[in-house]
Design an enzyme around this catalytic site. Structure first.
Site, PDB file in Angstrom:
ATOM      1  N   TYR A 148       0.861  -1.195   0.000  1.00 22.09           N
ATOM      2  CA  TYR A 148       0.000   0.000   0.000  1.00 22.09           C
ATOM      3  C   TYR A 148       0.896   1.244   0.000  1.00 22.09           C
ATOM      4  CZ  TYR A 148      -3.152   3.526   2.073  1.00 22.09           C
ATOM      5  OH  TYR A 148      -3.875   4.658   2.336  1.00 22.09           O
ATOM      6  N   LYS A 156       1.253   3.922  -2.958  1.00 19.60           N
ATOM      7  CA  LYS A 156       0.826   5.305  -2.715  1.00 19.60           C
ATOM      8  C   LYS A 156       1.962   6.278  -3.033  1.00 19.60           C
ATOM      9  CE  LYS A 156      -2.548   6.687  -1.300  1.00 19.60           C
ATOM     10  NZ  LYS A 156      -3.751   7.161  -2.048  1.00 19.60           N
TER      11      LYS A 156
HETATM   12  N1  LIG Z   1      -8.862   6.615   5.989  1.00 20.97           N
HETATM   13  C1  LIG Z   1      -7.644   6.818   6.451  1.00 20.97           C
HETATM   14  O1  LIG Z   1      -7.368   6.584   7.644  1.00 20.97           O
HETATM   15  C2  LIG Z   1      -6.573   7.377   5.551  1.00 20.97           C
HETATM   16  C3  LIG Z   1      -5.299   7.585   6.101  1.00 20.97           C
HETATM   17  C4  LIG Z   1      -4.298   8.094   5.289  1.00 20.97           C
HETATM   18  C5  LIG Z   1      -4.559   8.403   3.971  1.00 20.97           C
HETATM   19  N2  LIG Z   1      -5.781   8.191   3.455  1.00 20.97           N
HETATM   20  C6  LIG Z   1      -6.002   8.487   2.044  1.00 20.97           C
HETATM   21  O2  LIG Z   1      -7.223   9.162   1.853  1.00 20.97           O
HETATM   22  C7  LIG Z   1      -7.779   8.800   0.585  1.00 20.97           C
HETATM   23  C8  LIG Z   1      -9.219   8.345   0.769  1.00 20.97           C
HETATM   24  O3  LIG Z   1      -9.237   7.237   1.645  1.00 20.97           O
HETATM   25  P1  LIG Z   1     -10.594   6.694   2.318  1.00 20.97           P
HETATM   26  O4  LIG Z   1     -10.274   6.300   3.708  1.00 20.97           O
HETATM   27  O5  LIG Z   1     -11.695   7.636   2.054  1.00 20.97           O
HETATM   28  O6  LIG Z   1     -10.802   5.365   1.460  1.00 20.97           O
HETATM   29  P2  LIG Z   1     -12.071   4.391   1.428  1.00 20.97           P
HETATM   30  O7  LIG Z   1     -13.060   4.749   2.489  1.00 20.97           O
HETATM   31  O8  LIG Z   1     -11.527   2.997   1.397  1.00 20.97           O
HETATM   32  O9  LIG Z   1     -12.726   4.733   0.021  1.00 20.97           O
HETATM   33  C9  LIG Z   1     -12.042   4.472  -1.148  1.00 20.97           C
HETATM   34  C10 LIG Z   1     -13.042   4.486  -2.288  1.00 20.97           C
HETATM   35  O10 LIG Z   1     -12.317   4.261  -3.509  1.00 20.97           O
HETATM   36  C11 LIG Z   1     -13.152   3.490  -4.346  1.00 20.97           C
HETATM   37  N3  LIG Z   1     -12.385   2.819  -5.387  1.00 20.97           N
HETATM   38  C12 LIG Z   1     -11.613   1.709  -5.303  1.00 20.97           C
HETATM   39  N4  LIG Z   1     -11.129   1.381  -6.503  1.00 20.97           N
HETATM   40  C13 LIG Z   1     -11.595   2.302  -7.387  1.00 20.97           C
HETATM   41  C14 LIG Z   1     -11.457   2.495  -8.785  1.00 20.97           C
HETATM   42  N5  LIG Z   1     -10.714   1.663  -9.526  1.00 20.97           N
HETATM   43  N6  LIG Z   1     -12.079   3.561  -9.360  1.00 20.97           N
HETATM   44  C15 LIG Z   1     -12.830   4.402  -8.615  1.00 20.97           C
HETATM   45  N7  LIG Z   1     -13.025   4.259  -7.294  1.00 20.97           N
HETATM   46  C16 LIG Z   1     -12.401   3.220  -6.685  1.00 20.97           C
HETATM   47  C17 LIG Z   1     -13.826   2.509  -3.402  1.00 20.97           C
HETATM   48  O11 LIG Z   1     -15.005   2.021  -3.989  1.00 20.97           O
HETATM   49  P3  LIG Z   1     -15.324   0.437  -3.912  1.00 20.97           P
HETATM   50  O12 LIG Z   1     -15.325   0.087  -2.464  1.00 20.97           O
HETATM   51  O13 LIG Z   1     -16.659   0.350  -4.572  1.00 20.97           O
HETATM   52  O14 LIG Z   1     -14.229  -0.249  -4.678  1.00 20.97           O
HETATM   53  C18 LIG Z   1     -14.110   3.387  -2.187  1.00 20.97           C
HETATM   54  O15 LIG Z   1     -15.389   3.967  -2.231  1.00 20.97           O
HETATM   55  C19 LIG Z   1      -6.854   7.738   0.004  1.00 20.97           C
HETATM   56  O16 LIG Z   1      -5.957   8.326  -0.899  1.00 20.97           O
HETATM   57  C20 LIG Z   1      -6.084   7.221   1.214  1.00 20.97           C
HETATM   58  O17 LIG Z   1      -4.803   6.751   0.855  1.00 20.97           O
HETATM   59  C21 LIG Z   1      -6.810   7.685   4.214  1.00 20.97           C
END
Ligand SMILES: NC(=O)c1ccc[n+]([C@@H]2O[C@H](COP(=O)([O-])OP(=O)(O)OC[C@H]3O[C@@H](n4cnc5c(N)ncnc54)[C@H](OP(=O)(O)O)[C@@H]3O)[C@@H](O)[C@H]2O)c1
Length: 284
Positions: A125, A129
């Site tokens: 991951y 990233k």
């Molecule tokens: N949450 C955290 O604690 C955290 C921490 C550090 C950084 N981040 C960063 O913040 C950002 C958002 O994270 P998040 O926590 O909101 O993630 P999340 O809740 O897992 O949501 C990710 C979304 O991306 C969608 N997705 C996956 N593959 C895809 C594709 N090929 N095309 C279009 N959509 C797709 C998923 O849809 P499906 O489920 O339908 O596939 C899901 O709705 C990311 O860049 C992550 O690295 C998050």
């Protein structure tokens, strides 16, 4: 402004789409609406919509990225690159989220990571990233990379998102006490991202609430904010250790972040994690 947001069914994307829609024309796209790994679809969609800003919230999560390296490459590297290339072609700006898992988290108690620290991910991951950040920078000069950490808010089934409600309902939780990071209330992430974009200095930002904690300390604080007695909190929290978790992907141990660019731009420090958690607990 017209804004295209990808991955809007996720934690960050859903909150962001709602918040931005208050002031902007938002094209909020779920995975079903736009698969960012389909380069032709991305180009077509961006060329049709002609947004001034593209914000990518799509990601393949940590353990899945270890299990499915080809998909991790497609979602975390190629897709962001396609979006950034399409943004560049129409003169749009791009915001892309990244992670504290860019870093190896050693040693414990080191200084918070800044953009001067070289990435050294410990899992796929993190590696994808970091490669995704590079793909975005290479394809779109007008881009903001926003690294964040341990994001929480309503609507997701993760420890940080649900622990306060669980304690309130008298449900037992298991909390890890041997990995530390910055936490980030999703509302604060969005407000700071908007402030950064408004200033318009392209680059890589670390956007997190101030301070460092473990999941266990986060749970303790949530219980305190709920007004629970300490012995009640202790009876509801079962301490567990990352080293015993036997996860698919390794987690870095100590990854607090500090934002040098925000400091240079004169942006005030983000509020302390306890103040942010107090607001979240108050909403619940
Ligand atoms: N949450 C955290 O604690 C955290 C921490 C550090 C950084 N981040 C960063 O913040 C950002 C958002 O994270 P998040 O926590 O909101 O993630 P999340 O809740 O897992 O949501 C990710 C979304 O991306 C969608 N997705 C996956 N593959 C895809 C594709 N090929 N095309 C279009 N959509 C797709 C998923 O849809 P499906 O489920 O339908 O596939 C899901 O709705 C990311 O860049 C992550 O690295 C998050």
């Amino acid at each position: 402004m017209r804004i295209l947001i990808s991955g809007v069914a996720g934690l960050v994307g859903s909150h962001l789409a709602r918040r931005m829609a208050r002031e902007h024309e938002v094209l909020a796209l779920t995975h079903g609406d736009l698969d960012i790994t389909d380069g032709a679809a991305v180009r077509r969609c961006v060329a049709d919509a002609k947004p001034a800003l593209i914000i990518n919230c799509a990601v393949l999560q940590v353990d899945e990225s270890e299990q499915e390296p080809a998909r991790a490459q497609a979602v975390n590297v190629d897709g962001p690159g396609f979006l950034a290339g399409a943004a560049s072609e129409i003169g749009a700006e791009m915001v892309h989220f990244s992670t504290q898992y860019a870093f190896d988290g050693e040693p414990v108690s080191r200084l918070p990571y800044t953009i001067e620290d070289a990435p050294r991910p410990v899992n796929n991951y993190g590696r994808t990233k970091v490669a995704g950040e590079a793909a975005v920078r290479a394809a779109c000069a007008r881009s903001f990379i926003v690294r964040t950490s341990w994001v929480y808010g309503s609507g997701k089934n993760s420890f940080l998102c649900t622990v306060a409600n669980d304690l309130k309902a008298g449900r037992t939780v298991r909390a890890i006490d041997d990995i530390w990071s910055s936490t980030t209330f999703v509302d604060d992430l969005i407000e700071r991202m908007m402030a950064i974009r408004a200033i318009g200095r392209y680059g890589t930002y670390h956007v997190v609430n101030e301070g460092v904690c473990t999941y266990y300390e986060f749970a303790l604080e949530a219980g305190r904010l709920l007004g629970l007695a300490r012995d009640r909190i202790d009876s509801l929290i079962e301490i567990t250790h990352e080293r015993d978790m036997k996860r698919v992907a390794a987690r870095p141990r100590y990854t607090p972040l500090r934002c040098v660019l925000s400091e240079q731009l004169g942006l005030p420090p983000m509020r302390d994690w306890r103040a942010a958690l107090a607001e979240y607990v108050g909403c619940g």
